[in-house]
Design a protein around this motif. Structure first.
Motif, PDB file in Angstrom:
ATOM      1  N   HIS A  70      -3.473   0.680   9.438  1.00 13.64           N
ATOM      2  CA  HIS A  70      -2.358   1.273   8.682  1.00 13.64           C
ATOM      3  C   HIS A  70      -2.147   2.734   9.061  1.00 13.64           C
ATOM      4  O   HIS A  70      -1.026   3.171   9.337  1.00 13.64           O
ATOM      5  CB  HIS A  70      -2.622   1.178   7.173  1.00 13.64           C
ATOM      6  CG  HIS A  70      -2.558  -0.206   6.629  1.00 13.64           C
ATOM      7  ND1 HIS A  70      -1.516  -1.069   6.873  1.00 13.64           N
ATOM      8  CD2 HIS A  70      -3.424  -0.873   5.818  1.00 13.64           C
ATOM      9  CE1 HIS A  70      -1.740  -2.216   6.249  1.00 13.64           C
ATOM     10  NE2 HIS A  70      -2.885  -2.127   5.607  1.00 13.64           N
ATOM     11  N   GLY A  86       4.858  -2.434   4.526  1.00 13.61           N
ATOM     12  CA  GLY A  86       3.702  -2.965   3.818  1.00 13.61           C
ATOM     13  C   GLY A  86       4.069  -3.551   2.467  1.00 13.61           C
ATOM     14  O   GLY A  86       3.644  -4.660   2.117  1.00 13.61           O
ATOM     15  N   CYS A 116      -1.627  -6.349   3.855  1.00 18.61           N
ATOM     16  CA  CYS A 116      -0.602  -5.315   3.688  1.00 18.61           C
ATOM     17  C   CYS A 116      -0.760  -4.457   2.438  1.00 18.61           C
ATOM     18  O   CYS A 116      -0.155  -3.385   2.349  1.00 18.61           O
ATOM     19  CB  CYS A 116       0.793  -5.962   3.680  1.00 18.61           C
ATOM     20  SG  CYS A 116       0.982  -7.278   2.470  1.00 18.61           S
ATOM     21  N   ALA A 119      -1.742  -0.597   2.734  1.00 22.10           N
ATOM     22  CA  ALA A 119      -0.899   0.380   3.443  1.00 22.10           C
ATOM     23  C   ALA A 119      -0.583   1.584   2.567  1.00 22.10           C
ATOM     24  O   ALA A 119      -0.691   2.739   3.010  1.00 22.10           O
ATOM     25  CB  ALA A 119       0.391  -0.286   3.916  1.00 22.10           C
TER      26      ALA A 119
END
Length: 419
Positions: A70, A86, A116, A119
């Motif tokens: 990330h 994200g 995700c 992030a």
């Protein structure tokens, strides 16, 4: 720091802290809201306990793995795109969880959620340092920790209420709604804080050079351990809550909230004091205060568990005090990590998060099951987690004595070895 920071964000500092804290809440909400529905989901999908555990393991593995990338992506493409993409993927994955009709489908979408959901948390720390000088950055980091501390306390309550009144699917529809609201808020409010001159080229050679630069730095790794490992001295009790609270302390499930209330109060209190001390006390002194609290509390906790029969009236207090000490020092150590390599703050945040989440996963999968059967073993394991972080910090302090010095102290030259 972005030289145009004053023009990028003109609203109050607390508003940015709140926006970034909401990003960080995705992780705790993704885990804690569906935990109360474990048994209900298992019955509905005809899943075994092992398969249900896979829904958590898949999430944690995806979370830890993607934490490596990330920040690197944010260093190259900017903070804003990584956050928005994200959240968007998280929202779609939450929808997939809500529509799942088999345990295999739920495990898959939980893994995507994990990939995700980190992030926002990783990038938000880089955003803080993009926007504020060290003293103000510590205050904002402390505010983010205060807001962030609310999530683990309210997420199980919300999840339990939704499960009872609307079924387990509603929990993931709730997460879908959270994703939509967060994406909208960040699309409208979050500025791009990475200055064009600070962007890193996105190619394999440059990425590998960055990972090697950070991964081969003893000071970086030791600071990451000092910030991430002591957290498990507290997290160990969270993971062992059913056994610790229900079996050892004899609390009913409706009384578990006292444990979370005290622990979160400790985190919020330590974070508040950390912000108040910013600019008044040298960072290394504040880190000393935090570790002093954790050391004393851990030793008292071990002694008390060996001398007395555990009772809820006193056994919860050391954990809350430990949380206070951890929250007092962790914003400072996090900023030290980010400032070691200013040109790669996103990647530094990624690697720090990866080390912390990997440690959390190890404690969840290997340590907690071994020690949750005894309050004495829990207390000793908690002391051990804290000791690893303490030793890491003491090595940094001895080998690089300039680390964490105040601006006044920094004016005095110090001869030391370098990473």
């Amino acid at each position: 720091m972005n030289p145009e920071a004053g023009q990028i964000w003109t609203a109050p500092r607390w508003a940015l802290a709140l926006l970034l804290a909401l990003l960080g809440m995705l992780g705790p909400f993704s885990i804690d809201t569906y935990i109360p529905a474990f048994s209900g989901i298992a019955r509905a999908l005809e899943a075994t306990p092992v398969q249900m555990q896979q829904t958590l393991s898949a999430y944690l593995f995806g979370f830890a793995f993607m934490n490596l990338f990330h920040g690197a992506l944010a260093d190259s493409f900017g903070r804003r795109p990584v956050v928005l993409w994200g959240i968007a993927v998280f929202t779609l994955a939450s929808m997939g969880c809500a529509l799942s009709e088999s345990i295999a489908s739920l495990v898959f979408f939980r893994a995507v959620q994990g990939l995700c959901s980190g992030a926002g948390w990783v990038v938000s720390r880089a955003v803080i340092r993009d926007m504020f000088p060290p003293e103000q950055a510590q205050k904002v980091m402390s505010q983010v920790t205060i807001y962030f501390g609310v999530a683990p306390a309210i997420a199980p309550v919300i999840g339990g209420w939704l499960f009872v009144h609307a079924g387990w699917h509603s929990i993931f529809w709730f997460l879908t709604g959270i994703g939509v609201l967060l994406w909208t808020a960040n699309w409208r409010l979050l500025p791009e804080t990475l200055h064009a001159t600070h962007r890193q080229p996105f190619n394999v050679r440059n990425l590998m050079r960055g990972y090697w630069q950070l991964g081969a730095s003893p000071r970086f790794l030791l600071l990451a351990l000092a910030s991430g490992i002591p957290f498990n001295g507290m997290f160990l009790y969270v993971l062992s809550a059913p056994a610790f609270l229900g079996e050892h302390l004899g609390l009913a499930p409706t009384q578990f909230f006292w444990f979370f209330l005290l622990t979160i109060s400790g985190i919020m209190g330590g974070s508040y004091l950390s912000g108040r001390l910013a600019g008044r006390v040298a960072p290394k002194q504040q880190i000393r205060y935090g570790f002093t609290v954790m050391v004393l509390v851990s030793l008292l906790n071990v002694a008390a568990n060996f001398l007395f029969t555990p009772r809820a009236g006193w056994a919860l207090i050391p954990i809350a005090a430990f949380s206070f000490g951890w929250a007092l020092m962790v914003p400072v150590v996090t900023l030290l990590v980010l400032d070691l390599h200013p040109e790669r703050r996103g990647m530094a945040s990624s690697l720090q998060a990866f080390i912390g989440s990997a440690a959390n996963g190890f404690v969840a999968g290997a340590v907690a099951p071994l020690v949750m059967g005894s309050t004495r073993e829990l207390a000793l394991a908690s002391l051990g987690m804290m000791s690893i972080g303490l030793v890491a910090w003491l090595v940094v302090k001895k080998r690089w004595p300039e680390t964490g010095r105040s601006p006044t102290e920094a004016a005095t030259p110090v001869v030391s070895s370098r990473a």
